[in-house]
Scaffold this active site. Sequence first.
Site, PDB file in Angstrom:
ATOM      1  N   ASP A 181       0.865  -1.163   0.000  1.00  0.00           N
ATOM      2  CA  ASP A 181       0.000   0.000   0.000  1.00  0.00           C
ATOM      3  C   ASP A 181       0.910   1.225   0.000  1.00  0.00           C
ATOM      4  O   ASP A 181       2.013   1.186   0.539  1.00  0.00           O
ATOM      5  CB  ASP A 181      -0.877  -0.030   1.255  1.00  0.00           C
ATOM      6  CG  ASP A 181      -1.670   1.242   1.427  1.00  0.00           C
ATOM      7  OD1 ASP A 181      -2.429   1.604   0.519  1.00  0.00           O
ATOM      8  OD2 ASP A 181      -1.516   1.877   2.494  1.00  0.00           O
TER       9      ASP A 181
ATOM     10  N   ASP B  32      -0.038   4.983   0.780  1.00  0.00           N
ATOM     11  CA  ASP B  32      -0.257   5.966   1.837  1.00  0.00           C
ATOM     12  C   ASP B  32      -0.398   5.304   3.199  1.00  0.00           C
ATOM     13  O   ASP B  32      -1.289   4.491   3.416  1.00  0.00           O
ATOM     14  CB  ASP B  32      -1.498   6.804   1.531  1.00  0.00           C
ATOM     15  CG  ASP B  32      -1.363   7.546   0.212  1.00  0.00           C
ATOM     16  OD1 ASP B  32      -0.354   8.243   0.040  1.00  0.00           O
ATOM     17  OD2 ASP B  32      -2.257   7.413  -0.642  1.00  0.00           O
TER      18      ASP B  32
END
Length: 186
Positions: free
Chosen positions: A8, A10
């Site tokens: 991922d 952020d």
Amino acid sequence: MKKAIFLDKDGTLIQNVPYNTDISRVVLTAGAAEALRQFRHAGYALVVITNQSGIAHGYFDEEKFQALMQQLCAMLPVPLDGWYCCPHHPEGTIPAYAITCSCRKPQPGLILQAAEKLGIDLSASWMIGDILHDVEAGNRAGCRSALIINGGETEWELSPLRQPVFCAENLEEAAQHIIHHSITET
């Protein structure tokens, strides 16, 4: 077929600054640079999997996001093998992106797309994220999943698909666990 680490963006790879496309505000999370080096040294492909609802909401466009990703890739200590972005959100304001799709995490679409394009063995791969949607996407795709406990998760709705193999404080701790785990499996 190769093994991969799906990351991922952020809150996992970089500090979470909502809807940011300003590279001057991009900061790698603690231990991220070392984790990327460790994963690469251990033979993992590195692929970013990210939801970017800011596109669907009209906060920024795809070109602005692509420019940010190119700049982010240039600042990483090792190259990425790919990055995949879901620009959709069912409540978006831009009609072309205001849809329900199979690529928005927790759906596994982006991971499956990356695996097909890059020749990745999902059963030998991991999804690492800071929310349970990341974990669920990885589990749905057939990866093992790890959760970074950094305060990013706000929806603690647990189910079998939302159970990580383990939790870590940061990406470097996750790398150490995964690499040790892969060594003891062989």
